[in-house]
Enzyme design. Structure first.
Site, mmCIF file in Angstrom:
data_model
loop_
_atom_site.group_PDB
_atom_site.id
_atom_site.type_symbol
_atom_site.label_atom_id
_atom_site.label_comp_id
_atom_site.label_asym_id
_atom_site.label_seq_id
_atom_site.Cartn_x
_atom_site.Cartn_y
_atom_site.Cartn_z
ATOM 1 N N TYR A 1 -6.897 -2.922 12.582
ATOM 2 C CA TYR A 1 -7.627 -1.718 12.139
ATOM 3 C C TYR A 1 -9.087 -1.827 12.540
ATOM 4 O O TYR A 1 -9.982 -1.688 11.714
ATOM 5 C CB TYR A 1 -7.445 -1.529 10.621
ATOM 6 C CG TYR A 1 -6.053 -1.033 10.304
ATOM 7 C CD1 TYR A 1 -5.774 0.326 10.314
ATOM 8 C CD2 TYR A 1 -5.020 -1.921 10.046
ATOM 9 C CE1 TYR A 1 -4.484 0.794 10.062
ATOM 10 C CE2 TYR A 1 -3.730 -1.471 9.802
ATOM 11 C CZ TYR A 1 -3.477 -0.113 9.809
ATOM 12 O OH TYR A 1 -2.212 0.359 9.572
ATOM 13 N N GLU B 1 3.144 -8.227 7.430
ATOM 14 C CA GLU B 1 1.855 -8.830 7.071
ATOM 15 C C GLU B 1 1.937 -9.877 5.969
ATOM 16 O O GLU B 1 1.233 -9.789 4.955
ATOM 17 C CB GLU B 1 0.847 -7.743 6.682
ATOM 18 C CG GLU B 1 0.479 -6.844 7.841
ATOM 19 C CD GLU B 1 -0.705 -5.935 7.533
ATOM 20 O OE1 GLU B 1 -1.172 -5.912 6.381
ATOM 21 O OE2 GLU B 1 -1.159 -5.254 8.454
ATOM 22 N N ASP C 1 0.824 -1.202 0.000
ATOM 23 C CA ASP C 1 0.000 0.000 0.000
ATOM 24 C C ASP C 1 0.867 1.265 0.000
ATOM 25 O O ASP C 1 0.739 2.114 0.880
ATOM 26 C CB ASP C 1 -0.900 -0.061 1.253
ATOM 27 C CG ASP C 1 -1.871 1.088 1.329
ATOM 28 O OD1 ASP C 1 -2.348 1.541 0.271
ATOM 29 O OD2 ASP C 1 -2.153 1.542 2.454
ATOM 30 N N GLU D 1 0.709 -1.485 14.327
ATOM 31 C CA GLU D 1 -0.030 -0.538 13.476
ATOM 32 C C GLU D 1 -1.442 -0.430 14.011
ATOM 33 O O GLU D 1 -2.020 -1.434 14.450
ATOM 34 C CB GLU D 1 -0.150 -1.031 12.017
ATOM 35 C CG GLU D 1 1.089 -0.916 11.192
ATOM 36 C CD GLU D 1 0.879 -1.375 9.732
ATOM 37 O OE1 GLU D 1 -0.253 -1.292 9.213
ATOM 38 O OE2 GLU D 1 1.877 -1.824 9.135
HETATM 39 C C1 GCB Z 1 -1.492 -2.284 6.800
HETATM 40 C C2 GCB Z 1 -0.212 -2.270 6.070
HETATM 41 C C3 GCB Z 1 0.156 -0.871 5.587
HETATM 42 C C4 GCB Z 1 -1.085 -0.168 5.046
HETATM 43 C C5 GCB Z 1 -2.088 -0.045 6.160
HETATM 44 C C6 GCB Z 1 -3.390 0.624 5.684
HETATM 45 O O1 GCB Z 1 -1.808 -3.200 7.515
HETATM 46 O O2 GCB Z 1 0.840 -2.834 6.790
HETATM 47 O O3 GCB Z 1 1.146 -0.985 4.610
HETATM 48 O O4 GCB Z 1 -0.780 1.084 4.513
HETATM 49 O O5 GCB Z 1 -2.417 -1.320 6.637
HETATM 50 O O6 GCB Z 1 -3.514 1.834 5.799
HETATM 51 O O7 GCB Z 1 -4.256 -0.088 5.177
#
Ligand code: GCB
Length: 634
Positions: free
Chosen positions: A486, A433, A189, A522
């Site tokens: 997330y 990941e 990403d 994260e």
């Molecule tokens: C993740 C990834 C990261 C993405 C992020 C996102 O889990 O490790 O590279 O940018 O989520 O914002 O979706």
């Protein structure tokens, strides 16, 4: 491993696998010294993209044999920089294929006339595949951006025209997966920037020279221990003297020979930012080589900054110098307007000023190794680093093939060789990941982590997971569990009330299964600066703040048990591929891409300074540094 589409580098790829795992020589950062000079080749280079598609016109017509302008129209291209965003050409912005860079350099006469001088061309990072010619002669080939490579060009300099050294090089197609994946499918990403991303330079050494130094440090009560190992090339008959100097320039320990242990009474330890009133204490290791050659005596000098500290992991803690360390920091990207992934001093200094303003004591080099100059500033400011390899996008079952694994092992070798002496680096992350629930992941990560530990037994190793705790086949081999989540962003849109239960349950499951410390590596929410909605709605500044607050409630409970860190995704907004999920890039930054704060930056700032005051080994340090160093009131 597939490297489509058809063209350019498919034929070149297999050459690499013959290299094996043994890395030739060291990769010491080029520093000037009484025996070493350095000439930067940054600035404007001639540039041409080979738009001939699969035909590889540049190779057919041997563009490396004559000045590039003779091959056709060229552009001025700044180095370091990504080539994508500096122009107005849509085709070039998203170009995948061979691009050619060229520049001439005039060398000091003594470099070419003295047979005792070794001249080295060093490329900090050429993304992704690079072939380099000097005076039309092929001198180097390297796969993978993010890590430096070199070529000894002494013979060319000495036989060529005295004063000019045309260097023609072709960093190549931005391959989407830094470890070599299929074009067109970028399983990561961030935008696939390409070009000469970091400084290109020439430096000299004598022909008998200090090739590599490895330092590991320990502490015995008040005495610092510095174990060193020095590799010399060019002669087997030499003497080595080693001096360790403190910050005042006073010699505090000395030794002789290729390896040994220095003892430093009343040691000043290297402490992370906000953990001590004098963080990031750096000694200097001066290495002096003398050799008797047929042509007379030769000497070489190299000075390495050394921070004396220890790192250890227990069931519940991450220890630096025997004290519990809590990572409160960020994930970053090398990314900015116009320059893309190009190295830039003002940007770098701004980012470090923001980190210190924020009270951040750590970051992860998501998702690839950062410039050496970044690592040097981490050493100097006490910013602790989880150093991540470019192992991102390991998704398909083919990603676990032997060829991929071999390359990944090799890349870890390059990374450890480059960063092993940085006190700021406290842990290696081999990947981000991956699909670590796939069957071959078990062998892959077992091998990769064991290899990394063999390369560097002094640091813990991890990879960052988003797999389920029950399904993850790599987790048994890591020292610290790093989990991304997330909640209330990619699931349960808008329902921040689900976060606490889900997050607490996830932590508990991981801990019960592995009894290893956990880092929230994260978490975050997409936020368009200036969008306001109250009650909070997704994409607003209020939503980002609200989501973070829910995470913090759980983190505050679990950090008293086994959670040892939290790293926000992301420090700043950054460019990605175009997609319906991304509004001109990923907007999960707490700063905009131009480094202006969103509301969440102030929230985190308050939190990080509070954490520093609570968890700092020297509690008053955080407070007094905050007042002294920060131009902003709390
Ligand atoms: C993740 C990834 C990261 C993405 C992020 C996102 O889990 O490790 O590279 O940018 O989520 O914002 O979706």
């Amino acid at each position: 491993m597939s490297r489509g589409p058809a063209g350019a580098w498919v034929a070149l790829g297999p050459l690499l696998w013959t290299c094996g795992l043994a890395l030739e020589g060291g990769m010491l950062y080029p520093r000037e010294s009484p025996s070493r000079e350095r000439k930067d080749l940054d600035g404007l280079w001639s540039f041409r993209a080979d738009f001939s598609d699969g035909r590889r016109q540049g190779f057919e017509q041997q563009w490396y044999r004559a000045p590039l302008r003779e091959s056709g129209p060229t552009l001025d291209m700044p180095v370091p920089s990504s080539f994508n965003d500096v122009g107005q050409d849509r085709q070039l912005r998203s170009f995948v294929g061979w691009v050619w860079y060229e520049r001439e350099a005039t060398l000091p006469r003594r470099w070419s006339q003295d047979p005792g001088t070794r001249v080295v061309l060093r490329i900090g990072s050429a993304h992704y595949y690079a072939i380099v010619w000097v005076n039309g002669v092929h001198v180097a080939e390297h796969e993978g951006g993010h890590l430096p490579f070199e070529a000894d060009i002494s013979k060319l300099v000495q036989s060529g025209p005295l004063s000019s050294c045309p260097a023609l090089c072709s960093p190549a197609p931005p391959a989407p997966h830094p470890l070599g994946f299929r074009l067109g499918n970028t399983y990561f990403d961030f935008f696939n920037y390409a070009g000469l991303h970091r400084p290109v330079l020439l430096y000299t050494t004598p022909t008998t020279y200090i090739d590599d130094i490895t330092v590991t440090t320990g502490v015995d009560q008040d005495t610092g221990l510095v174990d060193y190992q020095i590799f010399v090339q060019g002669s087997e008959h030499f003497q080595l003297e080693v001096y360790l100097l403190d910050e005042e320039g006073k010699v505090v320990a000395q030794g002789t020979g290729s390896q040994g242990r220095l003892q430093v009474p009343n040691v000043h330890l290297w402490w992370p930012y906000l953990m001590h009133e004098h963080p990031a204490y750096l000694y200097s290791l001066e290495v002096r080589l003398t050799a008797q050659m047929a042509a007379g005596p030769v000497s070489d000098f190299y000075t390495l900054p050394v921070g004396i500290r220890t790192v250890a992991v227990t069931e519940r803690q991450f220890l630096i110098n025997g004290k519990p360390f809590y990572f409160h920091g960020v994930n970053k990207h090398e990314d900015a307007d116009i320059r893309g992934k190009g190295f830039d001093w003002p940007l770098l200094v701004k980012d470090f000023n923001l980190l210190r303003w924020l009270g951040a004591n750590a970051f992860r080099t998501s998702h690839y190794p950062y410039a050496e100059e970044v690592m040097q500033l981490c050493d100097r400011y006490g910013i602790v680093v989880i150093d991540e390899s470019p192992g991102v996008g390991i998704m398909l079952v083919q990603s676990y093939s032997n060829v991929s694994l071999q390359h990944h092992l090799e890349v870890m070798g390059e990374l450890v060789r480059r960063d092993k002496n940085h006190p700021s680096v406290v842990m290696w992350s081999v990947a981000n990941e991956p699909t670590s629930f796939l069957k071959p992941a078990a062998y892959y990560f077992k091998t990769l982590i064991a290899h990394t530990k063999a390369l560097d037994p002094s640091r813990p190793v991890t990879f960052v997971t988003n797999s389920n705790y029950e399904a993850d086949l790599g987790a048994p081999y890591v020292d610290v569990i790093c989990v991304n989540s997330y909640y209330s962003w990619y699931h349960d849109y808008g329902h921040m009330e689900v976060i606490q239960l889900q997050l607490a349950t996830e932590f508990e499951n991981w801990y019960r299964t592995y009894q290893k410390p956990i880092i929230q590596s994260e978490y975050g929410a997409e936020t368009i600066a200036g969008f306001h909605q109250d009650p909070p709605l997704m994409f607003s500044e209020e939503y980002q703040k609200g989501l973070l607050e829910q995470y913090h409630l759980v983190l505050d409970q679990k950090r008293k048990e086994y959670v040892v860190g939290e790293l926000i995704w992301n420090f700043a907004d950054f460019m990605t591929d175009q997609s319906p999920q991304r509004a001109v890039g990923n907007r999960k930054g707490i700063f905009t891409r131009q480094r202006q704060p969103k509301a969440a930056a102030f929230l985190l700032r308050e939190r990080y300074w509070k954490l520093a005051n609570e968890t700092g080994h020297h509690r008053s340090a955080a407070k007094s540094q905050c007042l002294e160093n920060s131009p902003f009131a709390l």
